[in-house]
Write an enzyme that holds these catalytic residues in place. Structure first.
Site, PDB file in Angstrom:
ATOM      1  N   LYS A  62     -11.063  -7.197   8.237  1.00  0.00           N
ATOM      2  CA  LYS A  62     -10.025  -6.678   9.120  1.00  0.00           C
ATOM      3  C   LYS A  62      -9.955  -7.461  10.434  1.00  0.00           C
ATOM      4  O   LYS A  62      -8.880  -7.634  11.013  1.00  0.00           O
ATOM      5  CB  LYS A  62     -10.265  -5.192   9.403  1.00  0.00           C
ATOM      6  CG  LYS A  62      -9.829  -4.266   8.277  1.00  0.00           C
ATOM      7  CD  LYS A  62      -8.313  -4.250   8.112  1.00  0.00           C
ATOM      8  CE  LYS A  62      -7.841  -3.204   7.114  1.00  0.00           C
ATOM      9  NZ  LYS A  62      -6.372  -3.213   6.932  1.00  0.00           N
ATOM     10  N   TYR A  80     -15.759  -5.080   4.993  1.00  0.00           N
ATOM     11  CA  TYR A  80     -14.421  -4.555   5.269  1.00  0.00           C
ATOM     12  C   TYR A  80     -14.044  -4.789   6.728  1.00  0.00           C
ATOM     13  O   TYR A  80     -12.961  -5.289   7.041  1.00  0.00           O
ATOM     14  CB  TYR A  80     -14.360  -3.064   4.942  1.00  0.00           C
ATOM     15  CG  TYR A  80     -13.098  -2.383   5.439  1.00  0.00           C
ATOM     16  CD1 TYR A  80     -11.880  -2.588   4.798  1.00  0.00           C
ATOM     17  CD2 TYR A  80     -13.138  -1.547   6.549  1.00  0.00           C
ATOM     18  CE1 TYR A  80     -10.723  -1.964   5.255  1.00  0.00           C
ATOM     19  CE2 TYR A  80     -11.984  -0.921   7.014  1.00  0.00           C
ATOM     20  CZ  TYR A  80     -10.782  -1.132   6.365  1.00  0.00           C
ATOM     21  OH  TYR A  80      -9.634  -0.527   6.835  1.00  0.00           O
ATOM     22  N   HIS A  92      -8.184   8.421  10.137  1.00  0.00           N
ATOM     23  CA  HIS A  92      -7.078   9.375  10.022  1.00  0.00           C
ATOM     24  C   HIS A  92      -7.045   9.911   8.592  1.00  0.00           C
ATOM     25  O   HIS A  92      -7.124   9.156   7.635  1.00  0.00           O
ATOM     26  CB  HIS A  92      -5.744   8.752  10.426  1.00  0.00           C
ATOM     27  CG  HIS A  92      -5.478   7.399   9.850  1.00  0.00           C
ATOM     28  ND1 HIS A  92      -6.203   6.276  10.203  1.00  0.00           N
ATOM     29  CD2 HIS A  92      -4.572   6.984   8.943  1.00  0.00           C
ATOM     30  CE1 HIS A  92      -5.741   5.228   9.538  1.00  0.00           C
ATOM     31  NE2 HIS A  92      -4.760   5.639   8.754  1.00  0.00           N
ATOM     32  N   SER A  98      -8.143  -1.759  11.971  1.00  0.00           N
ATOM     33  CA  SER A  98      -9.044  -0.617  11.787  1.00  0.00           C
ATOM     34  C   SER A  98     -10.074  -0.524  12.900  1.00  0.00           C
ATOM     35  O   SER A  98     -10.547  -1.548  13.424  1.00  0.00           O
ATOM     36  CB  SER A  98      -9.761  -0.760  10.443  1.00  0.00           C
ATOM     37  OG  SER A  98     -10.838   0.152  10.333  1.00  0.00           O
ATOM     38  N   GLU A 126     -12.984   0.108  12.375  1.00  0.00           N
ATOM     39  CA  GLU A 126     -14.205  -0.476  11.833  1.00  0.00           C
ATOM     40  C   GLU A 126     -14.457  -1.882  12.380  1.00  0.00           C
ATOM     41  O   GLU A 126     -15.567  -2.394  12.284  1.00  0.00           O
ATOM     42  CB  GLU A 126     -14.154  -0.521  10.307  1.00  0.00           C
ATOM     43  CG  GLU A 126     -14.306   0.836   9.636  1.00  0.00           C
ATOM     44  CD  GLU A 126     -15.738   1.377   9.698  1.00  0.00           C
ATOM     45  OE1 GLU A 126     -16.673   0.554   9.817  1.00  0.00           O
ATOM     46  OE2 GLU A 126     -15.912   2.595   9.634  1.00  0.00           O
ATOM     47  N   GLY A 146       0.816  -1.209   0.000  1.00  0.00           N
ATOM     48  CA  GLY A 146       0.000   0.000   0.000  1.00  0.00           C
ATOM     49  C   GLY A 146       0.849   1.257   0.000  1.00  0.00           C
ATOM     50  O   GLY A 146       0.429   2.296   0.514  1.00  0.00           O
ATOM     51  N   ASP A 198       1.068  -8.280  -5.973  1.00  0.00           N
ATOM     52  CA  ASP A 198      -0.351  -8.253  -5.621  1.00  0.00           C
ATOM     53  C   ASP A 198      -0.563  -9.149  -4.416  1.00  0.00           C
ATOM     54  O   ASP A 198       0.053 -10.219  -4.304  1.00  0.00           O
ATOM     55  CB  ASP A 198      -1.199  -8.739  -6.806  1.00  0.00           C
ATOM     56  CG  ASP A 198      -2.656  -8.351  -6.654  1.00  0.00           C
ATOM     57  OD1 ASP A 198      -3.337  -8.959  -5.811  1.00  0.00           O
ATOM     58  OD2 ASP A 198      -3.102  -7.448  -7.380  1.00  0.00           O
ATOM     59  N   LEU A 199      -1.454  -8.722  -3.523  1.00  0.00           N
ATOM     60  CA  LEU A 199      -1.714  -9.481  -2.310  1.00  0.00           C
ATOM     61  C   LEU A 199      -2.472 -10.778  -2.573  1.00  0.00           C
ATOM     62  O   LEU A 199      -2.648 -11.590  -1.667  1.00  0.00           O
ATOM     63  CB  LEU A 199      -2.487  -8.619  -1.310  1.00  0.00           C
ATOM     64  CG  LEU A 199      -1.699  -7.443  -0.730  1.00  0.00           C
ATOM     65  CD1 LEU A 199      -2.627  -6.517   0.053  1.00  0.00           C
ATOM     66  CD2 LEU A 199      -0.562  -7.938   0.148  1.00  0.00           C
ATOM     67  N   GLN A 212      -2.396   6.873   1.079  1.00  0.00           N
ATOM     68  CA  GLN A 212      -2.174   7.972   2.019  1.00  0.00           C
ATOM     69  C   GLN A 212      -1.141   7.596   3.083  1.00  0.00           C
ATOM     70  O   GLN A 212      -0.102   8.249   3.228  1.00  0.00           O
ATOM     71  CB  GLN A 212      -3.496   8.336   2.706  1.00  0.00           C
ATOM     72  CG  GLN A 212      -3.331   9.300   3.875  1.00  0.00           C
ATOM     73  CD  GLN A 212      -4.602   9.486   4.682  1.00  0.00           C
ATOM     74  OE1 GLN A 212      -5.234  10.525   4.595  1.00  0.00           O
ATOM     75  NE2 GLN A 212      -4.981   8.490   5.474  1.00  0.00           N
ATOM     76  N   ALA A 271      -4.770  -2.833   1.135  1.00  0.00           N
ATOM     77  CA  ALA A 271      -6.089  -3.434   1.340  1.00  0.00           C
ATOM     78  C   ALA A 271      -7.093  -2.778   0.404  1.00  0.00           C
ATOM     79  O   ALA A 271      -6.817  -1.721  -0.172  1.00  0.00           O
ATOM     80  CB  ALA A 271      -6.560  -3.245   2.790  1.00  0.00           C
TER      81      ALA A 271
END
Length: 337
Positions: free
Chosen positions: A158, A154, A184, A131, A133, A9, A64-65, A13, A88
Site C-alpha cells: 500500500k 500488505y 472501516h 490504508s 496499515e 473491487g 484483473d489487476l 464491502q 486489492a
C-alpha cells in the site's frame, strides 16, 4: 449528461456501498470483477439488474489487476469521469502467507491502472484506496504528515501504491488522490476480518451453534468506523478541484477486546465464557495502535463520521443475527463447535 465511474473491487464491502452512492447520484457505474468459476456478486446483486436492460446503470466487466493490456483497453472503452481503485488483496494476515501475490495485486496493480489512465489519454480523476496499515509501528495519532512504517507485506504494498499515486499526480498533472482510510467495518465486511469474525460468532453462539471464538491479539488498538459513511468521503475527494491526500478516521480508539465485550454484551452473552486466544491468529509483526486524525478531511471535505465503534458493533451483531435467522429458517443444525 450523467457522470460515469469505474470501480475496481466493486464486489467488496466498500465497492458495494460506493456503487449504491454513485447510482443514487445518477452515475453510470462500471465495475471490474475477476472471472471465476462462481460469481461473487452477493453485495451488489440488489442493484444489478438484467445486463440487457437499456436502463441498467451498473455495467460489469471481467478483468484483473494483473492484466495491464486489459486495463488500457477498459479505460479506452469506458472513458470514465472518475476511477475508484478499491481492488486489492486486502487481508493483512494473508499477506504474510502470500507476500508476492499481495505485492503484485495491491502494489503493482495500482501502477498498472495509473499507467492505463496515462497511456489511454482519458481525462479522469483517480482515487487510490490507501490504508492506515501504512503507518504500522509509527505512534498515533496518525495524519497526512505522519511517516510510514508498514509492518506487513500488505502495508508495504500500500505504501508503494500511495507513492505511485503521488508520483503520477506530480509527474503528469493527474487528478490523483489517496484516501488513507482507517479500519472501516459493516455487515458487509469479509467474514475473515476480525470485527465480522466476532459478530458472526456472537450470532452463532447466541443461536447455540458455536461454543468458542478463537482470536489473536486482544490488545491491538484500532480506530473503527462505518464503511457506508467512509465511501462518501471517497466521493467527496474526487469532487475537489485538485488531487490530494486525506486521512479518514473517527479519532476514537478501542481494543479488539473492547469490541468483543461490546458485541457479546449486546447479545446478553458473557464473552469470557466463549472467547479463547490462539497464537495462530497473531501476526508475525504486530501493529499495536492505529488512531487517525481526520482534521483535514473535516476542514476541506466537510466530512465527519457519525457512527462510533460501539454503535457499529451493535449494528453488525444485529445484522448477523438476522442473517443467521434468515439462513436457518427455523432449522437449527449444530455445526462448527
Amino acid at each position: 449528461m450523467s457522470k460515469s465511474a469505474l470501480v475496481t473491487g466493486v464486489t467488496g464491502q466498500d465497492g458495494s456501498y460506493l456503487t449504491e452512492l454513485l447510482l443514487e447520484k445518477g452515475y453510470e457505474v462500471h465495475g471490474v470483477i475477476r472471472r471465476a468459476s462462481t460469481f461473487n456478486t452477493d453485495r451488489i446483486d440488489h442493484v444489478y439488474q438484467d445486463p440487457h436492460d437499456p436502463d441498467q446503470r451498473l455495467i460489469l466487466h471481467h478483468g484483473d489487476l494483473s492484466d495491464a493490456t486489459m486495463l488500457v483497453n477498459l479505460m479506452r472503452d469506458v472513458r470514465p469521469d472518475e476511477v475508484y481503485h478499491l481492488g486489492a488483496q486486502s487481508h493483512v494476515k494473508v499477506s504474510f502467507e502470500m507476500p508476492e501475490y499481495t505485492g503484485d495485486v495491491t502494489g503493482l496493480g495500482t501502477i498498472r491502472l495509473l499507467e492505463a489512465i496515462r497511456a489511454s489519454g482519458v481525462d479522469t480523476r483517480f482515487y487510490q484506496a490507501s490504508s492506515s496499515e501504512m503507518f504500522g509501528s509509527t505512534p498515533p495519532p496518525q495524519n497526512e504528515d505522519t511517516p510510514f512504517h508498514p509492518r506487513s507485506p500488505y502495508g508495504a504494498a500500500k505504501v508503494y501504491a500511495y507513492w505511485a499515486t503521488v508520483n503520477y499526480r506530480e509527474a503528469y498533472g493527474m487528478h490523483a488522490t489517496n484516501g488513507i482510510l482507517f479500519n472501516h467495518e459493516s455487515p458487509r465486511r469479509g467474514e475473515t476480518f476480525v470485527t465480522r469474525k466476532i459478530t458472526r460468532a456472537v450470532a452463532r453462539v447466541a443461536a447455540g451453534l458455536q461454543d468458542y471464538l478463537y482470536l489473536g491479539n486482544l490488545d491491538a488498538v484500532r480506530d473503527w468506523g462505518y464503511a457506508k459513511e467512509y465511501v462518501e468521503a471517497q466521493w467527496l475527494m474526487l469532487q475537489q478541484p485538485m488531487g490530494d491526500d486525506y486521512v479518514v478516521a473517527t479519532g476514537k480508539a478501542a481494543t479488539v477486546r473492547d469490541f468483543v465485550v461490546e458485541a457479546f454484551g449486546h447479545a446478553g452473552l458473557d464473552w469470557e465464557k466463549h472467547v479463547r486466544t490462539d497464537a495462530r491468529y497473531e501476526r508475525p509483526s504486530e501493529v499495536d495502535a492505529l488512531i487517525g486524525d481526520a482534521t483535514k478531511a473535516k476542514r476541506q471535505l466537510g466530512w465527519e463520521p457519525k457512527t462510533d465503534w460501539r454503535e457499529l458493533a451493535r449494528l453488525m451483531v444485529d445484522a448477523d443475527r438476522q442473517q443467521l435467522e434468515d439462513q436457518l429458517s427455523g432449522k437449527l443444525v449444530r455445526v462448527d463447535r
